[in-house]
Design an enzyme around this catalytic site. Structure first.
Site, PDB file in Angstrom:
ATOM      1  N   SER A  53      -6.664 -44.107  78.598  1.00 51.33           N
ATOM      2  CA  SER A  53      -5.798 -44.668  79.637  1.00 51.33           C
ATOM      3  C   SER A  53      -4.378 -44.900  79.138  1.00 51.33           C
ATOM      4  O   SER A  53      -4.129 -45.067  77.940  1.00 51.33           O
ATOM      5  CB  SER A  53      -6.368 -45.998  80.131  1.00 51.33           C
TER       6      SER A  53
HETATM    7  N1  SAH Z   1     -11.519 -47.045  79.247  1.00 50.04           N
HETATM    8  C1  SAH Z   1     -11.047 -45.836  78.598  1.00 50.04           C
HETATM    9  C2  SAH Z   1     -10.626 -44.739  79.545  1.00 50.04           C
HETATM   10  C3  SAH Z   1     -11.684 -44.313  80.437  1.00 50.04           C
HETATM   11  S1  SAH Z   1     -11.531 -42.755  81.243  1.00 50.04           S
HETATM   12  C4  SAH Z   1      -9.930 -46.160  77.615  1.00 50.04           C
HETATM   13  O1  SAH Z   1      -9.923 -47.263  77.100  1.00 50.04           O
HETATM   14  O2  SAH Z   1      -9.084 -45.302  77.341  1.00 50.04           O
HETATM   15  C5  SAH Z   1     -12.997 -42.934  82.224  1.00 50.04           C
HETATM   16  C6  SAH Z   1     -14.294 -42.799  81.478  1.00 50.04           C
HETATM   17  O3  SAH Z   1     -15.326 -43.141  82.365  1.00 50.04           O
HETATM   18  C7  SAH Z   1     -14.588 -41.368  81.001  1.00 50.04           C
HETATM   19  O4  SAH Z   1     -14.808 -41.361  79.633  1.00 50.04           O
HETATM   20  C8  SAH Z   1     -15.856 -40.994  81.777  1.00 50.04           C
HETATM   21  O5  SAH Z   1     -16.753 -40.184  81.043  1.00 50.04           O
HETATM   22  C9  SAH Z   1     -16.460 -42.361  82.048  1.00 50.04           C
HETATM   23  N2  SAH Z   1     -17.393 -42.427  83.171  1.00 50.04           N
HETATM   24  C10 SAH Z   1     -17.328 -41.810  84.381  1.00 50.04           C
HETATM   25  N3  SAH Z   1     -18.386 -42.147  85.140  1.00 50.04           N
HETATM   26  C11 SAH Z   1     -19.149 -42.986  84.396  1.00 50.04           C
HETATM   27  C12 SAH Z   1     -20.396 -43.679  84.633  1.00 50.04           C
HETATM   28  N4  SAH Z   1     -21.059 -43.563  85.777  1.00 50.04           N
HETATM   29  N5  SAH Z   1     -20.877 -44.456  83.640  1.00 50.04           N
HETATM   30  C13 SAH Z   1     -20.217 -44.586  82.464  1.00 50.04           C
HETATM   31  N6  SAH Z   1     -19.057 -43.962  82.181  1.00 50.04           N
HETATM   32  C14 SAH Z   1     -18.519 -43.180  83.136  1.00 50.04           C
END
Ligand code: SAH
Length: 206
Positions: A53
């Site tokens: 992010s």
């Molecule tokens: N929080 C992260 C960025 C997240 S990007 C940071 O600190 O940079 C969003 C993430 O959510 C991705 O890695 C994706 O694989 C995950 N994701 C999507 N759907 C999900 C689900 N149902 N359960 C767990 N993770 C999920």
């Protein structure tokens, strides 16, 4: 630190949040290829086709969550674990769920290298939350949902709150804060447009 100056300019002013960001070396959460850009306020590619992010969005979401030192926090969507690391400086305990096993592994390694011992990374479908650890004081969803997932609402402690990007994927979403009260749930739009990948069902082993 250059990043902190940018964050202040972009409206992240909460001292505790800025300190937590300052203590979290973002370079530890990106590959060698992107290390030089780790302190720019931009999202960057990580493994499994996902992104880390943008720091100002992390700062705004963390501010909205208003984490307290005794809190047990659940994050959904670990990525490589940057947001979870920041939460770990503000909360007593952080659980974070990621559907890509490869990312969960990278996050666990990064937290280990940084000596962050109050985070547990779990591979799973985070839209179901983590019933065995519920209730949570705070829940942060870092993937977009069309509606706040029911199981997450159910796992919020009375008096607790959840921040979640709500909207259709591939569009801008709005950050929504949900507060659980004795009698139900209060919803507030934070008027912060964000763009997250969608919450996807199931687990990926790669
Ligand atoms: N929080 C992260 C960025 C997240 S990007 C940071 O600190 O940079 C969003 C993430 O959510 C991705 O890695 C994706 O694989 C995950 N994701 C999507 N759907 C999900 C689900 N149902 N359960 C767990 N993770 C999920």
């Amino acid at each position: 630190m250059r990043l902190l100056v940018t964050l202040r300019q972009r409206g992240v002013t909460d001292a505790r949040v800025l300190t937590a960001i300052e203590r979290t070396d973002r370079a530890a959460f990106v590959s060698e290829t992107f290390a030089a850009r780790a302190y720019d306020d931009v999202p960057l590619p990580i493994a499994s086709g996902q992104t880390i992010s943008q720091p100002s969005v992390v700062g705004q979401m963390t501010t909205a969550l208003n984490v307290q030192p005794r809190d047990k926090v659940l994050e959904v969507g670990t990525g490589t674990g940057y947001q979870a690391a920041i939460l770990s400086h503000l909360a007593r305990r952080v659980y974070t769920v990621e559907r890509h096993r490869a990312l969960a592994r990278l996050a666990t390694e990064a937290h280990g290298r940084l000596g962050l011992t109050n985070i547990t990374v779990i591979t799973g479908d985070g839209s179901y939350g983590l019933p065995e650890q519920a209730p949570f004081d705070r829940i942060l969803v870092t993937a977009a949902a069309e509606d706040p997932p029911g199981p997450l609402l159910a796992q919020l402690r009375v008096g607790g709150s959840m921040v979640v990007p709500v909207g259709v994927s591939d569009h801008m979403q709005q950050l929504v804060i949900v507060r659980r009260t004795e009698s139900g749930y209060d919803y507030d739009d934070l008027n912060m447009p964000v763009r997250f990948v969608p919450l996807v069902e199931g687990v990926e082993l790669g």
